[in-house]
Design a protein around this motif. Structure first.
Motif, PDB file in Angstrom:
ATOM      1  N   ILE A 131       1.202  -1.051  -0.274  1.00 17.55           N
ATOM      2  CA  ILE A 131       0.010  -0.026  -0.061  1.00 17.55           C
ATOM      3  C   ILE A 131       0.541   1.067  -0.123  1.00 17.55           C
ATOM      4  CG2 ILE A 131      -1.955   1.398   1.181  1.00 17.55           C
ATOM      5  CD1 ILE A 131      -2.906  -1.340   1.444  1.00 17.55           C
ATOM      6  N   LYS A 132       0.908   2.213  -1.326  1.00 15.93           N
ATOM      7  CA  LYS A 132       1.489   3.181  -1.287  1.00 15.93           C
ATOM      8  C   LYS A 132       0.841   4.032  -1.106  1.00 15.93           C
ATOM      9  CE  LYS A 132       5.219   1.528  -3.625  1.00 15.93           C
ATOM     10  NZ  LYS A 132       6.499   1.269  -3.056  1.00 15.93           N
ATOM     11  N   GLY A 133      -0.125   4.486  -0.489  1.00 18.66           N
ATOM     12  CA  GLY A 133      -1.089   5.904  -0.379  1.00 18.66           C
ATOM     13  C   GLY A 133      -2.370   5.834  -0.142  1.00 18.66           C
ATOM     14  N   VAL A 134      -2.836   6.737   0.567  1.00 12.17           N
ATOM     15  CA  VAL A 134      -4.337   6.897   0.837  1.00 12.17           C
ATOM     16  C   VAL A 134      -4.656   8.062   0.519  1.00 12.17           C
ATOM     17  CG1 VAL A 134      -6.352   6.906   2.609  1.00 12.17           C
ATOM     18  CG2 VAL A 134      -4.429   5.375   2.657  1.00 12.17           C
ATOM     19  N   LEU A 135      -5.930   7.594  -0.944  1.00 13.42           N
ATOM     20  CA  LEU A 135      -6.726   9.465  -1.196  1.00 13.42           C
ATOM     21  C   LEU A 135      -7.984   9.002  -0.537  1.00 13.42           C
ATOM     22  CD1 LEU A 135      -6.017   8.434  -5.136  1.00 13.42           C
ATOM     23  CD2 LEU A 135      -4.690  10.349  -3.727  1.00 13.42           C
ATOM     24  N   THR A 136      -8.573  10.780   0.291  1.00 13.07           N
ATOM     25  CA  THR A 136      -9.513  10.555   0.613  1.00 13.07           C
ATOM     26  C   THR A 136     -11.040  10.731  -0.855  1.00 13.07           C
ATOM     27  OG1 THR A 136      -9.283  13.350   0.761  1.00 13.07           O
ATOM     28  CG2 THR A 136      -8.834  11.080   2.498  1.00 13.07           C
ATOM     29  N   ARG A 137     -11.636  10.688  -0.410  1.00 14.00           N
ATOM     30  CA  ARG A 137     -13.201  10.676  -1.048  1.00 14.00           C
ATOM     31  C   ARG A 137     -13.484  11.488  -1.075  1.00 14.00           C
ATOM     32  NH1 ARG A 137     -14.816   5.212   0.682  1.00 14.00           N
ATOM     33  NH2 ARG A 137     -13.999   3.985  -0.787  1.00 14.00           N
ATOM     34  N   PRO A 138     -13.995  12.669  -1.535  1.00 17.75           N
ATOM     35  CA  PRO A 138     -14.700  12.194  -2.728  1.00 17.75           C
ATOM     36  C   PRO A 138     -13.237  12.324  -3.760  1.00 17.75           C
ATOM     37  CG  PRO A 138     -15.620  14.184  -2.331  1.00 17.75           C
ATOM     38  CD  PRO A 138     -14.932  13.898  -1.367  1.00 17.75           C
ATOM     39  N   LEU A 139     -13.232  11.330  -4.497  1.00 15.09           N
ATOM     40  CA  LEU A 139     -12.010  11.734  -4.945  1.00 15.09           C
ATOM     41  C   LEU A 139     -11.916  12.618  -6.600  1.00 15.09           C
ATOM     42  CD1 LEU A 139     -11.521   8.066  -6.274  1.00 15.09           C
ATOM     43  CD2 LEU A 139     -10.090   9.793  -4.489  1.00 15.09           C
ATOM     44  N   GLN A 140     -11.209  13.493  -7.208  1.00 13.98           N
ATOM     45  CA  GLN A 140     -11.873  14.732  -7.891  1.00 13.98           C
ATOM     46  C   GLN A 140     -11.173  13.711  -9.355  1.00 13.98           C
ATOM     47  OE1 GLN A 140     -12.638  17.358  -6.869  1.00 13.98           O
ATOM     48  NE2 GLN A 140     -12.949  16.117  -4.786  1.00 13.98           N
ATOM     49  N   PRO A 141     -11.657  14.062 -10.272  1.00 16.50           N
ATOM     50  CA  PRO A 141     -11.678  13.176 -11.519  1.00 16.50           C
ATOM     51  C   PRO A 141     -11.158  13.959 -12.080  1.00 16.50           C
ATOM     52  CG  PRO A 141     -14.132  13.037 -10.782  1.00 16.50           C
ATOM     53  CD  PRO A 141     -13.222  14.217  -9.717  1.00 16.50           C
ATOM     54  N   LEU A 142     -10.812  15.642 -12.199  1.00 16.64           N
ATOM     55  CA  LEU A 142     -10.287  16.735 -12.438  1.00 16.64           C
ATOM     56  C   LEU A 142      -8.685  16.460 -12.489  1.00 16.64           C
ATOM     57  CD1 LEU A 142     -12.238  20.182 -12.584  1.00 16.64           C
ATOM     58  CD2 LEU A 142     -12.090  18.261 -14.841  1.00 16.64           C
ATOM     59  N   ASN A 143      -8.183  16.431 -11.187  1.00 20.64           N
ATOM     60  CA  ASN A 143      -6.506  15.495 -11.252  1.00 20.64           C
ATOM     61  C   ASN A 143      -6.411  14.647 -10.491  1.00 20.64           C
ATOM     62  OD1 ASN A 143      -8.017  16.306  -8.464  1.00 20.64           O
ATOM     63  ND2 ASN A 143      -6.090  17.963  -8.364  1.00 20.64           N
ATOM     64  N   ILE A 144      -6.978  13.658 -10.906  1.00 22.51           N
ATOM     65  CA  ILE A 144      -7.073  12.558 -10.712  1.00 22.51           C
ATOM     66  C   ILE A 144      -5.817  11.831 -10.825  1.00 22.51           C
ATOM     67  CG2 ILE A 144      -8.176  11.072 -11.928  1.00 22.51           C
ATOM     68  CD1 ILE A 144      -7.624   9.651  -8.572  1.00 22.51           C
ATOM     69  N   ALA A 145      -5.567  12.121 -11.910  1.00 25.23           N
ATOM     70  CA  ALA A 145      -4.149  10.912 -12.862  1.00 25.23           C
ATOM     71  C   ALA A 145      -3.089  12.440 -11.520  1.00 25.23           C
ATOM     72  CB  ALA A 145      -3.889  11.672 -14.013  1.00 25.23           C
ATOM     73  N   GLU A 146      -3.012  13.054 -11.724  1.00 26.70           N
ATOM     74  CA  GLU A 146      -1.753  14.105 -10.010  1.00 26.70           C
ATOM     75  C   GLU A 146      -1.850  13.581  -8.729  1.00 26.70           C
ATOM     76  OE1 GLU A 146      -0.060  17.958  -8.268  1.00 26.70           O
ATOM     77  OE2 GLU A 146      -1.640  18.068 -10.936  1.00 26.70           O
ATOM     78  N   GLN A 147      -3.335  13.359  -8.198  1.00 19.03           N
ATOM     79  CA  GLN A 147      -3.496  12.309  -7.450  1.00 19.03           C
ATOM     80  C   GLN A 147      -2.921  11.562  -6.860  1.00 19.03           C
ATOM     81  OE1 GLN A 147      -7.617  13.082  -6.643  1.00 19.03           O
ATOM     82  NE2 GLN A 147      -7.372  14.894  -5.050  1.00 19.03           N
ATOM     83  N   PHE A 148      -3.179  10.207  -7.727  1.00 19.74           N
ATOM     84  CA  PHE A 148      -2.675   8.868  -7.806  1.00 19.74           C
ATOM     85  C   PHE A 148      -0.615   8.899  -8.108  1.00 19.74           C
ATOM     86  CE2 PHE A 148      -1.477   5.091  -9.949  1.00 19.74           C
ATOM     87  CZ  PHE A 148      -2.399   4.145  -8.795  1.00 19.74           C
ATOM     88  N   GLN A 149      -0.762   9.531  -8.930  1.00 19.85           N
ATOM     89  CA  GLN A 149       0.738   9.825  -9.312  1.00 19.85           C
ATOM     90  C   GLN A 149       1.878   9.873  -8.001  1.00 19.85           C
ATOM     91  OE1 GLN A 149       1.592  11.090 -12.698  1.00 19.85           O
ATOM     92  NE2 GLN A 149       0.134   9.659 -14.062  1.00 19.85           N
ATOM     93  N   THR A 150       1.224  11.225  -7.616  1.00 21.66           N
ATOM     94  CA  THR A 150       1.727  11.617  -5.997  1.00 21.66           C
ATOM     95  C   THR A 150       1.837  10.465  -5.063  1.00 21.66           C
ATOM     96  OG1 THR A 150       1.134  13.866  -7.215  1.00 21.66           O
ATOM     97  CG2 THR A 150       2.120  13.520  -4.755  1.00 21.66           C
TER      98      THR A 150
END
Length: 182
Positions: A131-150
């Protein structure tokens, strides 16, 4: 000018052994990870389509979708992705089953989980190595790629927008839409 070089066909023999038990590998496919492939697992069809479309357009990942844990485990074993985005509520039996499946697949994909604020502290205490990390909901489609990669630390190997990536996503959306919910 250098003299021309005569090329010859030659046979190359390679022996591959499993690193855990040193047994000879007769089927190499399970050992090959799908580099640059991202599997999104969610019970929510709407989330799958929104996240898959957003990530496909913003990143260079080839996107695969799984509707529910059973499909997630099946796709995980079939696709062997570089990374997995888990959008399933933590602390449920199905979440635990998916986490166990993610731990035994080889090569291990990097895992990012998405959680509500109520589960944030729980998710941060998980000591599961992939497990590399946690994203909190609601996920933001406009910058999800940046959030995921970070969060994951993984950058796709190719640039976004390749037509074949859109075609793969369309096939994935068509497939998950035919699956029963849950």
């Amino acid at each position: 000018i250098a003299p021309p070089v005569t090329l010859r066909e030659t046979l190359l023999r390679v022996e591959v052994a499993d690193a855990t038990n040193r047994a000879a590998v007769t089927d190499i496919e399970p050992y090959l990870g799908a580099s640059g492939h991202l599997l999104i697992v969610s019970n929510d069809l709407h989330s799958l389509i929104i996240l898959g479309t957003s990530l496909q357009k913003q990143s260079g990942f080839v996107i695969h979708l799984a509707r529910g844990v059973k499909d997630g485990i099946s796709q995980l074993n079939k696709r062997r992705p570089t990374a997995t985005l888990v959008d399933i509520k933590p602390r449920t039996e199905e979440w635990k089953n998916l986490m166990e499946a993610l731990l035994i697949v080889r090569p291990s994909p990097a895992i990012v989980v998405s959680v509500d604020d109520a589960d944030l502290n729980y998710a941060r205490t998980i000591k599961t190595p992939p497990i590399k990390g946690v994203l909190t909901r609601p996920l933001q489609p406009l910058n999800i790629a940046e959030q995921f990669q970070t969060t994951s630390g993984i950058k796709p190997a190719t640039a976004p927008g390749r037509p074949e990536m859109a075609a793969i996503l369309k096939e994935e959306i068509d497939r998950v839409m035919r699956l029963p919910s849950g």
